[in-house]
Design a protein around this motif. Structure first.
Motif, PDB file in Angstrom:
ATOM      1  N   THR A 104      -0.310   1.313 -15.036  1.00 41.95           N
ATOM      2  CA  THR A 104       0.364   1.809 -16.228  1.00 41.95           C
ATOM      3  C   THR A 104       0.863   0.578 -16.981  1.00 41.95           C
ATOM      4  O   THR A 104       1.396  -0.358 -16.372  1.00 41.95           O
ATOM      5  N   ARG A 107       0.821  -1.216   0.000  1.00 44.54           N
ATOM      6  CA  ARG A 107       0.000   0.000   0.000  1.00 44.54           C
ATOM      7  C   ARG A 107       0.854   1.265   0.000  1.00 44.54           C
ATOM      8  O   ARG A 107       0.374   2.346  -0.351  1.00 44.54           O
ATOM      9  N   GLU A 108       2.124   1.147   0.398  1.00 45.49           N
ATOM     10  CA  GLU A 108       3.010   2.306   0.393  1.00 45.49           C
ATOM     11  C   GLU A 108       3.715   2.500  -0.945  1.00 45.49           C
ATOM     12  O   GLU A 108       4.497   3.434  -1.112  1.00 45.49           O
ATOM     13  N   ASN A 109       3.451   1.611  -1.894  1.00 42.82           N
ATOM     14  CA  ASN A 109       4.023   1.703  -3.245  1.00 42.82           C
ATOM     15  C   ASN A 109       5.551   1.737  -3.225  1.00 42.82           C
ATOM     16  O   ASN A 109       6.195   2.518  -3.943  1.00 42.82           O
ATOM     17  N   ARG A 165       7.194  -0.514  -6.902  1.00 45.68           N
ATOM     18  CA  ARG A 165       6.502  -0.322  -8.181  1.00 45.68           C
ATOM     19  C   ARG A 165       7.254  -0.930  -9.352  1.00 45.68           C
ATOM     20  O   ARG A 165       6.656  -1.231 -10.386  1.00 45.68           O
ATOM     21  N   SER A 169       2.356  -2.099 -14.207  1.00 39.91           N
ATOM     22  CA  SER A 169       2.754  -1.635 -12.880  1.00 39.91           C
ATOM     23  C   SER A 169       1.573  -0.895 -12.260  1.00 39.91           C
ATOM     24  O   SER A 169       0.748  -0.316 -12.984  1.00 39.91           O
ATOM     25  N   HIS A 170       1.480  -0.943 -10.932  1.00 42.17           N
ATOM     26  CA  HIS A 170       0.338  -0.318 -10.254  1.00 42.17           C
ATOM     27  C   HIS A 170       0.802   0.683  -9.196  1.00 42.17           C
ATOM     28  O   HIS A 170       1.798   0.453  -8.512  1.00 42.17           O
ATOM     29  N   ILE A 171       0.052   1.773  -9.087  1.00 44.58           N
ATOM     30  CA  ILE A 171       0.088   2.619  -7.895  1.00 44.58           C
ATOM     31  C   ILE A 171      -1.208   2.339  -7.141  1.00 44.58           C
ATOM     32  O   ILE A 171      -2.290   2.345  -7.736  1.00 44.58           O
ATOM     33  N   TYR A 172      -1.088   2.066  -5.850  1.00 51.58           N
ATOM     34  CA  TYR A 172      -2.280   1.809  -5.039  1.00 51.58           C
ATOM     35  C   TYR A 172      -2.675   3.088  -4.294  1.00 51.58           C
ATOM     36  O   TYR A 172      -1.875   3.660  -3.542  1.00 51.58           O
ATOM     37  N   LEU A 173      -3.918   3.534  -4.521  1.00 50.30           N
ATOM     38  CA  LEU A 173      -4.436   4.742  -3.892  1.00 50.30           C
ATOM     39  C   LEU A 173      -5.615   4.375  -2.988  1.00 50.30           C
ATOM     40  O   LEU A 173      -6.499   3.609  -3.379  1.00 50.30           O
ATOM     41  N   LEU A 177       8.063   5.479 -14.344  1.00 45.91           N
ATOM     42  CA  LEU A 177       8.745   4.383 -13.660  1.00 45.91           C
ATOM     43  C   LEU A 177      10.175   4.240 -14.165  1.00 45.91           C
ATOM     44  O   LEU A 177      10.408   4.141 -15.371  1.00 45.91           O
ATOM     45  N   TRP A 197      -8.694   0.222  -1.397  1.00 45.33           N
ATOM     46  CA  TRP A 197      -7.555   0.633  -2.202  1.00 45.33           C
ATOM     47  C   TRP A 197      -7.847   0.390  -3.676  1.00 45.33           C
ATOM     48  O   TRP A 197      -8.342  -0.675  -4.051  1.00 45.33           O
TER      49      TRP A 197
END
Length: 264
Positions: free
Chosen positions: A132, A60-62, A65, A115-119, A175, A127
């Motif tokens: 991308t 969750r803190e990315n 990535r 690749s994912h960013i978790y928000l 990235l 979440w």
């Protein structure tokens, strides 16, 4: 772990000229399930691909990535970005490995890398993965070969150069590579961080989520062919499953992330 002799980190790989030796990381025999994580050394690896990172933590803190999700007609795996347009992963993710002699024509030629960013979305109390994506050509190591025994297990004497590059059509937005290749071997007692997109148990429903965990190398075994090393983990700690194959095993030293192996 590994000695990397010639890992090309150019943004476009025309040929796969990687001379990495592979080994595995798996648990102490007291751990009941068979799980393995290959490391790079010499030029081959042993892997029982029956194992996501169980005992791991949702990213969750990315933090991870550059560990990516790879999808192809052959299935789902993980990988690590080593150049802006190159992802290192395991060749067996793309090729059929059976009891018959290895047939390179079985390998798929294209894959999708995500690749994912978790928000965190407070309105949904959950979440959201923001992806991308890039397509890419799969380039299996030219010496890769593998075969299963009559019992269905991968034969370590017949698994060589289990490495592949996905040469991306375009960079993954925002990235950049953040790992280095460590010039020294890892050894017994070293702690590694393993990362992947697999489920938390074999055939579990919670895959395609990036997780990480740590474990300590219990033993290092070199097989008679001299080209495969196996790193065995302690029974406690994180272990890998299907979908984590090709993801990184990292060693931390002097504030740096050192790539010392890939999940098998």
């Amino acid at each position: 772990m590994l000695t990397c002799r010639n890992l090309l980190a150019s943004s476009m790989l025309v040929a796969l000229s990687i001379c990495l030796g592979m080994g595995c990381v798996s648990p102490h025999p007291e751990f009941k399930e068979e799980r393995s994580i290959p490391g790079m050394r010499g030029d081959s690896l042993l892997s029982q691909d029956v194992n996501g990172v169980s005992g791991g933590k949702f990213d969750r803190e990315n933090l991870w990535r550059t560990t990516v999700n790879i999808q192809s007609n052959a299935g789902v795996c993980s990988g690590i970005l080593i150049a802006p347009k190159a992802v290192l992963t395991a060749a067996h993710c793309f090729c059929a490995v059976t009891q018959a002699a290895f047939d390179r024509s079985s390998c798929v030629k294209r894959a999708t890398v995500i690749s994912h960013i978790y928000l965190y979305r407070p309105e949904n109390r959950g979440w959201e993965p923001i992806p991308t994506t890039s397509e890419g050509d799969v380039i299996a190591h030219e010496e890769f070969t593998s075969q299963r025994t009559s019992e269905g297990f991968v034969d370590p004497a017949k698994r060589v150069a289990d490495l592949a590059i996905v040469a991306l059509d375009k960079e993954l937005d925002g990235l950049k590579p953040d790992v280095l290749l460590r010039p020294q071997d890892v050894s017994e007692g070293d702690e590694l961080t393993v990362i992947g997109y697999g489920p938390t148990r074999t055939n579990g429903p919670d895959g395609n989520v990036r997780r990480s965990g740590t474990n300590t190398i219990f033993t290092v075994t070199e097989f008679p062919n001299g080209r495969v090393r196996e790193f065995r983990f302690n029974g406690s700690g994180a272990h890998t499953h299907d979908g984590d194959s090709g993801g990184p095993a990292l060693y931390f030293d002097d504030g740096k992330r050192w790539l010392v192996g890939i999940n098998g």
